[in-house]
Design a protein around this motif. Structure first.
Motif, PDB file in Angstrom:
ATOM      1  N   HIS A  17       0.835  -1.197   0.000  1.00 54.02           N
ATOM      2  CA  HIS A  17       0.000   0.000   0.000  1.00 54.02           C
ATOM      3  C   HIS A  17       0.877   1.258   0.000  1.00 54.02           C
ATOM      4  O   HIS A  17       2.108   1.169   0.093  1.00 54.02           O
ATOM      5  N   ASN A  20       3.548   1.549   2.733  1.00 55.36           N
ATOM      6  CA  ASN A  20       4.815   0.853   2.451  1.00 55.36           C
ATOM      7  C   ASN A  20       5.655   1.655   1.467  1.00 55.36           C
ATOM      8  O   ASN A  20       6.879   1.726   1.584  1.00 55.36           O
ATOM      9  N   GLY A  23       6.633   5.197   3.252  1.00 58.22           N
ATOM     10  CA  GLY A  23       7.434   5.011   4.456  1.00 58.22           C
ATOM     11  C   GLY A  23       8.742   4.286   4.180  1.00 58.22           C
ATOM     12  O   GLY A  23       9.715   4.454   4.910  1.00 58.22           O
ATOM     13  N   VAL A  42      10.522 -10.940   2.664  1.00 56.03           N
ATOM     14  CA  VAL A  42      10.718 -11.812   3.829  1.00 56.03           C
ATOM     15  C   VAL A  42       9.569 -12.828   3.950  1.00 56.03           C
ATOM     16  O   VAL A  42       8.682 -12.716   4.780  1.00 56.03           O
ATOM     17  N   TYR A 128       9.798 -13.704  15.710  1.00 58.47           N
ATOM     18  CA  TYR A 128       9.886 -12.871  14.504  1.00 58.47           C
ATOM     19  C   TYR A 128      11.059 -11.873  14.540  1.00 58.47           C
ATOM     20  O   TYR A 128      11.853 -11.792  13.590  1.00 58.47           O
ATOM     21  N   VAL A 144      19.286   0.711   8.171  1.00 61.96           N
ATOM     22  CA  VAL A 144      18.054  -0.023   7.865  1.00 61.96           C
ATOM     23  C   VAL A 144      16.915   0.975   7.645  1.00 61.96           C
ATOM     24  O   VAL A 144      16.332   1.493   8.611  1.00 61.96           O
ATOM     25  N   VAL A 146      13.370   2.064   7.257  1.00 61.12           N
ATOM     26  CA  VAL A 146      12.067   1.458   7.562  1.00 61.12           C
ATOM     27  C   VAL A 146      11.083   2.533   7.985  1.00 61.12           C
ATOM     28  O   VAL A 146      11.473   3.669   8.266  1.00 61.12           O
ATOM     29  N   GLY A 147       9.805   2.143   8.076  1.00 64.14           N
ATOM     30  CA  GLY A 147       8.798   3.006   8.678  1.00 64.14           C
ATOM     31  C   GLY A 147       8.935   2.958  10.199  1.00 64.14           C
ATOM     32  O   GLY A 147       9.668   2.119  10.738  1.00 64.14           O
ATOM     33  N   GLN A 150       8.911  -0.195  12.679  1.00 60.15           N
ATOM     34  CA  GLN A 150      10.005  -1.174  12.754  1.00 60.15           C
ATOM     35  C   GLN A 150      11.178  -0.710  13.623  1.00 60.15           C
ATOM     36  O   GLN A 150      12.168  -1.425  13.769  1.00 60.15           O
ATOM     37  N   GLY A 184       6.801   8.270   7.821  1.00 57.35           N
ATOM     38  CA  GLY A 184       7.187   7.081   8.575  1.00 57.35           C
ATOM     39  C   GLY A 184       6.004   6.326   9.163  1.00 57.35           C
ATOM     40  O   GLY A 184       6.131   5.177   9.587  1.00 57.35           O
ATOM     41  N   VAL A 186       2.100   6.315   7.849  1.00 61.22           N
ATOM     42  CA  VAL A 186       0.914   6.731   7.094  1.00 61.22           C
ATOM     43  C   VAL A 186      -0.291   6.033   7.727  1.00 61.22           C
ATOM     44  O   VAL A 186      -0.237   4.836   8.025  1.00 61.22           O
ATOM     45  N   LYS A 195      -2.389   2.798  11.858  1.00 63.39           N
ATOM     46  CA  LYS A 195      -1.585   2.907  10.631  1.00 63.39           C
ATOM     47  C   LYS A 195      -2.233   2.112   9.485  1.00 63.39           C
ATOM     48  O   LYS A 195      -2.946   1.132   9.721  1.00 63.39           O
TER      49      LYS A 195
HETATM   50  P1  TYM Z   1       6.276  -4.690   6.525  1.00 60.87           P
HETATM   51  O1  TYM Z   1       6.207  -5.691   5.437  1.00 60.87           O
HETATM   52  O2  TYM Z   1       5.138  -4.617   7.483  1.00 60.87           O
HETATM   53  O3  TYM Z   1       6.442  -3.242   5.926  1.00 60.87           O
HETATM   54  C1  TYM Z   1       7.446  -2.931   4.973  1.00 60.87           C
HETATM   55  C2  TYM Z   1       7.953  -1.524   5.216  1.00 60.87           C
HETATM   56  O4  TYM Z   1       6.875  -0.580   5.141  1.00 60.87           O
HETATM   57  C3  TYM Z   1       6.829   0.197   6.326  1.00 60.87           C
HETATM   58  N1  TYM Z   1       5.409   0.493   6.629  1.00 60.87           N
HETATM   59  C4  TYM Z   1       4.913   1.718   6.742  1.00 60.87           C
HETATM   60  N2  TYM Z   1       5.482   2.933   6.642  1.00 60.87           N
HETATM   61  C5  TYM Z   1       4.698   4.006   6.813  1.00 60.87           C
HETATM   62  N3  TYM Z   1       3.362   3.920   7.087  1.00 60.87           N
HETATM   63  C6  TYM Z   1       2.756   2.731   7.197  1.00 60.87           C
HETATM   64  N4  TYM Z   1       1.442   2.665   7.453  1.00 60.87           N
HETATM   65  C7  TYM Z   1       3.537   1.557   7.036  1.00 60.87           C
HETATM   66  N5  TYM Z   1       3.249   0.229   7.079  1.00 60.87           N
HETATM   67  C8  TYM Z   1       4.417  -0.394   6.832  1.00 60.87           C
HETATM   68  C9  TYM Z   1       7.437  -0.686   7.398  1.00 60.87           C
HETATM   69  O5  TYM Z   1       7.915   0.076   8.485  1.00 60.87           O
HETATM   70  C10 TYM Z   1       8.551  -1.359   6.621  1.00 60.87           C
HETATM   71  O6  TYM Z   1       9.679  -0.542   6.558  1.00 60.87           O
HETATM   72  N6  TYM Z   1       9.324  -6.641   9.964  1.00 60.87           N
HETATM   73  C11 TYM Z   1       9.283  -5.960   8.677  1.00 60.87           C
HETATM   74  C12 TYM Z   1       9.990  -6.729   7.572  1.00 60.87           C
HETATM   75  C13 TYM Z   1      11.411  -7.097   7.830  1.00 60.87           C
HETATM   76  C14 TYM Z   1      12.515  -6.201   7.866  1.00 60.87           C
HETATM   77  C15 TYM Z   1      13.665  -7.029   8.063  1.00 60.87           C
HETATM   78  C16 TYM Z   1      12.634  -4.822   7.759  1.00 60.87           C
HETATM   79  C17 TYM Z   1      11.896  -8.350   8.013  1.00 60.87           C
HETATM   80  N7  TYM Z   1      13.225  -8.318   8.137  1.00 60.87           N
HETATM   81  C18 TYM Z   1      14.924  -6.472   8.174  1.00 60.87           C
HETATM   82  C19 TYM Z   1      13.920  -4.273   7.863  1.00 60.87           C
HETATM   83  C20 TYM Z   1      15.033  -5.088   8.061  1.00 60.87           C
HETATM   84  C21 TYM Z   1       7.850  -5.777   8.268  1.00 60.87           C
HETATM   85  O7  TYM Z   1       6.974  -6.504   8.687  1.00 60.87           O
HETATM   86  O8  TYM Z   1       7.652  -4.841   7.325  1.00 60.87           O
END
Ligand code: TYM
Length: 328
Positions: A17, A20, A23, A42, A128, A144, A146-147, A150, A184, A186, A195
């Motif tokens: 979405h 993702n 962010g 992943v 996890y 790293v 990420v949003g 994380q 970071g 949404v 979120k």
């Molecule tokens: P995942 O799959 O939930 O999300 C992927 C990335 O999108 C960001 N994100 C958002 N950013 C802004 N607003 C939102 N509503 C939103 N929803 C998701 C997440 O922060 C992420 O950066 N655990 C992780 C996957 C993972 C990972 C890693 C990340 C596994 N191993 C190693 C970094 C490094 C996850 O579930 O992301």
């Protein structure tokens, strides 16, 4: 000059979405030329909650295809599927053996995802963050991206690395989380207190990257706002604030410009203009995605290459870990 290393991951648990995208993914794209990058689908994290096999298989490819469609290029970046590189599961096990249960019990995402069913959810869901730490540490990662959600997991990864280094000698680099100042977190369209998420049960809450223009217009039309009129950035008005933030991220304007632009306009105008902005911004990505999806062999070639490059790096790190622990 040696480039620093970036690692990030994304699950294949639903449809990607704009959260993702804004962010994480689009920052990966813009940053990639400055770093050596590893971007990982992943899939082993994805199965910590039950998945239908055929859907999972398709989603893994969809996510990888979307990363390339968004502009990740092979000159700077390695894109691969986590389960294709066996070192991830193995390092996760080794790290399990030094990670205290208490550290994992504190993880807010586990608390949220397990909810009231704490006794029923899988050990995998609990574990996890350790697999996530393994992902990151295998590549001597500096950063790293990420949003916000994380951040805690990346901090835990640092703690695990430090503990390992203390116990077995200097082995792992300590990675830094990189979270964008805007975007970071949404929020959902219908429920802007939470979120935006990949969950298929909350279709109306998320704009998915492959939604067609009519669906985007429809979802934004129904987005929650409030009973006020003024269009202003205000965190106490989460609905309007979120729509404006999405607008800001897609147009790259500052808040003042945007507030001036919408001066005297209605929420209907805001939603309509935002819809057209999102549609136009996603159009090239969608077009490229369908090209990639139709190009026979493209994804397989890219993912095989990714697994090979990532595997070489990961296995050499794993050998170092075996040595330091005393397994070899
Ligand atoms: P995942 O799959 O939930 O999300 C992927 C990335 O999108 C960001 N994100 C958002 N950013 C802004 N607003 C939102 N509503 C939103 N929803 C998701 C997440 O922060 C992420 O950066 N655990 C992780 C996957 C993972 C990972 C890693 C990340 C596994 N191993 C190693 C970094 C490094 C996850 O579930 O992301």
């Amino acid at each position: 000059m040696n480039k620093k290393t970036v690692f990030s991951g994304i699950q294949a648990s639903g449809s990607l979405h704009v959260g993702n995208f804004l962010g994480a993914i689009r920052n990966w794209v813009t940053m990639q030329s400055k770093f050596n990058n590893y971007f990982c689908v992943v899939d082993l994290h994805t199965i910590t909650i039950p998945q239908d096999p055929a859907t999972l298989r398709a989603k893994i490819r969809e996510v990888a295809g979307l990363l390339f469609a968004a502009g990740i290029v092979e000159d700077n970046s390695v894109v691969f599927v986590q389960s294709h590189v066996k070192a991830h599961s193995e390092l996760a096990w080794l790290l399990n053996c030094i990670t205290p249960m208490g550290w994992l019990q504190r993880m807010t995402q586990f608390k949220e995802k397990s909810g009231k069913q704490r006794e029923e959810v899988s050990v995998g869901l609990f574990d996890y963050p350790v697999l996530q730490a393994a992902d990151i540490l295998l590549y001597d990662t500096d950063m790293v991206p990420v949003g916000e959600d994380q951040k805690q997991h990346v901090e835990l990864c640092r703690d695990i690395a430090q503990r390992f280094n203390y116990q077995y000698g200097e082995t792992f680099m300590l990675p830094e989380p990189h979270i964008p100042p805007v975007g970071g977190r949404v929020m959902g369209l219908s429920n802007p207190e939470n979120k935006m998420s990949k969950s298929e049960q909350k279709q109306e809450d998320s704009i998915f990257l492959l939604d067609n223009p009519d669906l985007i217009r429809k979802k934004l039309k129904k987005a929650t706002t409030d009973s006020l009129r003024e269009i202003r950035f205000d965190e106490n008005r989460p609905g309007v604030n979120n729509l404006l933030t999405i607008y800001q991220l897609f147009t790259d304007q500052n808040q003042e410009e945007i507030e001036n632009h919408f001066e005297g306009k209605s929420y209907k105008d805001l939603k309509e203009q935002l819809a057209e902005t999102v549609i136009e911004s996603l159009r090239p990505l969608q077009e490229r995605y369908y090209e990639i999806a139709g190009e026979k062999g493209y994804l397989d070639d890219m993912l095989n290459r990714g697994a090979e490059l990532a595997g070489t790096k990961a296995e050499s790190k794993l050998r170092e870990v075996w040595e330091n622990i005393g397994l070899r």
